[in-house]
Design an enzyme around this catalytic site. Structure first.
Site, PDB file in Angstrom:
ATOM      1  N   CYS A  13     -16.433   1.824   0.216  1.00 48.49           N
ATOM      2  CA  CYS A  13     -15.278   0.958   0.486  1.00 48.49           C
ATOM      3  C   CYS A  13     -14.887   0.968   1.961  1.00 48.49           C
ATOM      4  O   CYS A  13     -14.239   0.037   2.433  1.00 48.49           O
ATOM      5  CB  CYS A  13     -14.098   1.420  -0.360  1.00 48.49           C
ATOM      6  SG  CYS A  13     -13.650   3.134  -0.041  1.00 48.49           S
ATOM      7  N   ARG A  30     -13.995  -8.484   0.751  1.00 49.84           N
ATOM      8  CA  ARG A  30     -12.566  -8.242   0.514  1.00 49.84           C
ATOM      9  C   ARG A  30     -11.769  -9.509   0.790  1.00 49.84           C
ATOM     10  O   ARG A  30     -10.884  -9.899   0.042  1.00 49.84           O
ATOM     11  CB  ARG A  30     -12.065  -7.111   1.432  1.00 49.84           C
ATOM     12  CG  ARG A  30     -12.487  -5.712   1.025  1.00 49.84           C
ATOM     13  CD  ARG A  30     -11.783  -5.245  -0.243  1.00 49.84           C
ATOM     14  NE  ARG A  30     -10.340  -5.257  -0.123  1.00 49.84           N
ATOM     15  CZ  ARG A  30      -9.608  -4.288   0.422  1.00 49.84           C
ATOM     16  NH1 ARG A  30     -10.197  -3.191   0.850  1.00 49.84           N
ATOM     17  NH2 ARG A  30      -8.288  -4.381   0.497  1.00 49.84           N
ATOM     18  N   ASP A  67     -17.175   7.369  -1.871  1.00 45.40           N
ATOM     19  CA  ASP A  67     -15.954   7.209  -1.068  1.00 45.40           C
ATOM     20  C   ASP A  67     -15.674   8.564  -0.418  1.00 45.40           C
ATOM     21  O   ASP A  67     -16.320   9.571  -0.752  1.00 45.40           O
ATOM     22  CB  ASP A  67     -14.788   6.749  -1.967  1.00 45.40           C
ATOM     23  CG  ASP A  67     -13.507   6.429  -1.175  1.00 45.40           C
ATOM     24  OD1 ASP A  67     -13.590   6.271   0.066  1.00 45.40           O
ATOM     25  OD2 ASP A  67     -12.433   6.344  -1.788  1.00 45.40           O
ATOM     26  N   GLN A  75     -10.133  -3.693  -3.876  1.00 45.68           N
ATOM     27  CA  GLN A  75     -11.442  -3.119  -3.560  1.00 45.68           C
ATOM     28  C   GLN A  75     -12.368  -3.267  -4.776  1.00 45.68           C
ATOM     29  O   GLN A  75     -13.525  -3.671  -4.634  1.00 45.68           O
ATOM     30  CB  GLN A  75     -11.272  -1.646  -3.185  1.00 45.68           C
ATOM     31  CG  GLN A  75     -12.551  -1.001  -2.692  1.00 45.68           C
ATOM     32  CD  GLN A  75     -13.033  -1.594  -1.381  1.00 45.68           C
ATOM     33  OE1 GLN A  75     -12.293  -1.641  -0.413  1.00 45.68           O
ATOM     34  NE2 GLN A  75     -14.259  -2.062  -1.336  1.00 45.68           N
ATOM     35  N   HIS A  98      -7.097   0.919  -6.553  1.00 45.81           N
ATOM     36  CA  HIS A  98      -7.351   0.034  -5.408  1.00 45.81           C
ATOM     37  C   HIS A  98      -8.003  -1.239  -5.961  1.00 45.81           C
ATOM     38  O   HIS A  98      -9.192  -1.490  -5.757  1.00 45.81           O
ATOM     39  CB  HIS A  98      -8.261   0.747  -4.400  1.00 45.81           C
ATOM     40  CG  HIS A  98      -8.252   0.129  -3.034  1.00 45.81           C
ATOM     41  ND1 HIS A  98      -7.499  -0.990  -2.708  1.00 45.81           N
ATOM     42  CD2 HIS A  98      -8.914   0.476  -1.901  1.00 45.81           C
ATOM     43  CE1 HIS A  98      -7.708  -1.289  -1.436  1.00 45.81           C
ATOM     44  NE2 HIS A  98      -8.562  -0.420  -0.922  1.00 45.81           N
ATOM     45  N   ARG A 142       0.882  -1.186   0.000  1.00 47.62           N
ATOM     46  CA  ARG A 142       0.000   0.000   0.000  1.00 47.62           C
ATOM     47  C   ARG A 142       0.907   1.219   0.000  1.00 47.62           C
ATOM     48  O   ARG A 142       1.682   1.423   0.940  1.00 47.62           O
ATOM     49  CB  ARG A 142      -0.903  -0.014   1.239  1.00 47.62           C
ATOM     50  CG  ARG A 142      -1.617   1.311   1.450  1.00 47.62           C
ATOM     51  CD  ARG A 142      -2.725   1.234   2.473  1.00 47.62           C
ATOM     52  NE  ARG A 142      -3.877   0.545   1.923  1.00 47.62           N
ATOM     53  CZ  ARG A 142      -5.104   0.628   2.425  1.00 47.62           C
ATOM     54  NH1 ARG A 142      -5.350   1.358   3.496  1.00 47.62           N
ATOM     55  NH2 ARG A 142      -6.100  -0.030   1.865  1.00 47.62           N
TER      56      ARG A 142
HETATM   57  N1  NVA Z   1      -9.869   6.848  -1.320  1.00 45.19           N
HETATM   58  C1  NVA Z   1      -9.530   6.373  -0.005  1.00 45.19           C
HETATM   59  C2  NVA Z   1      -9.753   4.902   0.100  1.00 45.19           C
HETATM   60  C3  NVA Z   1      -9.448   4.288   1.438  1.00 45.19           C
HETATM   61  C4  NVA Z   1      -9.646   2.805   1.456  1.00 45.19           C
HETATM   62  C5  NVA Z   1      -8.085   6.745   0.313  1.00 45.19           C
HETATM   63  O1  NVA Z   1      -7.218   6.577  -0.557  1.00 45.19           O
HETATM   64  O2  NVA Z   1      -7.824   7.215   1.411  1.00 45.19           O
HETATM   65  N1   CP Z   2     -11.288  -0.225   2.098  1.00 47.60           N
HETATM   66  C1   CP Z   2     -10.029  -0.307   2.575  1.00 47.60           C
HETATM   67  O1   CP Z   2      -9.064  -0.546   1.843  1.00 47.60           O
HETATM   68  O2   CP Z   2      -9.930  -0.130   3.920  1.00 47.60           O
HETATM   69  P1   CP Z   2      -8.607   0.025   4.777  1.00 47.60           P
HETATM   70  O3   CP Z   2      -8.004   1.375   4.460  1.00 47.60           O
HETATM   71  O4   CP Z   2      -9.068  -0.059   6.198  1.00 47.60           O
HETATM   72  O5   CP Z   2      -7.660  -1.071   4.425  1.00 47.60           O
END
Ligand code: NVA
Ligand code: CP
Length: 314
Positions: A273, A301, A233, A139, A136, A109
């Site tokens: 998500c 997931r 989101d 997701q 993502h 990540r």
């Molecule tokens: N768009 C959000 C998704 C979190 C799972 C982010 O990148 O923070």
């Molecule tokens: N939806 C998702 O990826 O959640 P987290 O940021 O908690 O991993």
């Protein structure tokens, strides 16, 4: 089990054909069914290890990957990037070469998407994107799995609407996943919040081959009218905290409220998500209301990631 995905990196979903995406969804369905009927451990990855690198926080990705890997008979090593030699200047290339000698797969990540591409280029083991600023994919897989579970296999028949920041990583992956299945995503976002040009290009090179398409509709009321699926989101993604004031001001008209949901079909579902910023992009009445499938979506997931792990890890 299908072996054509062994050793493959999954960074965007665009690397998958429609057939491969459907195989992942079918394997995930099988894992979910077996899990629900009490078959918790299916040790197809016995003795395998997954390294999980985190540059950003996570709840769902971290826990769903760890439990998935363990239920497949394997194990994980969680690495916070700030505690690795990466933080002291070791290159991504050297990190990738080293980790490849210890583990059978890498999930990462990251902030900038190019870091994943570099990690994948220099790793000899498969690399899975656990979220980048642009994509993502895990997701996106769980999202189409959930849509099919709730609304049936033919996503091309559905009106699926993403309301909010159309340049968001989750919106991008949803667009690619639906597109690869031949469906159409309606993105309702203000000017300046359209999908990133690099993702549009990727979409045109891949999903459009299968009849996939997307459309931008600025007015959220018009976009949601008659929808089967309404998705949103956060307005401020991880790493965008400095832009908070502008983003909240621009995205305010795109909040998903009960009134907006009343424009959708009677049996419409609401998706997110997570994590949600309750009261910002969505009200409690919607996320806790009759439309919401967000907890099933979060559970899924784990099932789709089990499928991905079982299919790509050698
Ligand atoms: N768009 C959000 C998704 C979190 C799972 C982010 O990148 O923070
Ligand atoms: N939806 C998702 O990826 O959640 P987290 O940021 O908690 O991993």
């Amino acid at each position: 089990m299908y072996s054509g995905l062994k050793n493959r990196d999954i960074l965007t979903l665009a690397e998958l054909s429609q057939e491969e995406l459907k195989i992942i969804l079918d394997v995930a369905y099988n894992f979910k069914l077996r899990y629900r009927t009490g078959e918790r451990i299916i040790p197809v990855l016995q003795g395998r290890h997954l390294a999980m690198i985190f540059e950003k926080p996570s709840t769902r990705t971290r826990v769903s990957f760890e439990t998935a890997m363990k239920e497949l008979g394997g194990d994980v090593i969680v690495l916070h990037a700030s505690e690795m030699q990466l933080a002291r200047g070791e290159t991504i290339e050297d990190t990738a070469r080293t980790l490849s000698r210890y583990v059978d797969g890498i999930m990462a990540r990251v902030y900038e998407h190019y870091k994943l591409e570099k990690l994948a280029e220099y790793s000899s083991v498969p690399v899975i994107n656990g979220l980048s600023d642009l994509h993502h994919p895990m997701q996106g897989l769980a999202d189409v799995f959930t849509i099919i579970e709730k609304k049936g296999r033919d996503v091309s028949k559905l009106k699926i609407v993403f309301v909010g920041d159309g340049g968001d990583n989750v919106a991008h992956s949803l667009m690619l996943a639906i597109g690869l299945l031949g469906g159409r995503l309606i993105i309702s976002s203000p000017k300046g919040y359209d999908p990133h040009p690099s993702v549009v290009k990727l979409f045109e090179e891949t999903a459009s081959k299968y009849g996939g398409s997307f459309e931008i509709v600025r007015d959220p009321w018009e976009a949601v009218r008659g929808a089967d699926v309404v998705y949103t989101d956060v307005w401020v993604s991880m790493g965008q905290e400095k832009e908070r004031e502008r983003r909240v001001r621009d995205l305010e008209p795109y909040r998903v409220t009960s009134l907006l949901m009343s424009y959708a079909k009677n049996d419409a579902i609401f998706m997110h998500c997570l994590p949600a910023h309750r009261g910002e992009e969505v009200t409690d009445s919607v996320i806790d209301g009759k439309w919401s499938v967000v907890w099933d979506q979060a559970e899924n997931r784990k099932h789709v990631q089990k499928a991905v792990l079982a299919l790509v890890i050698p």
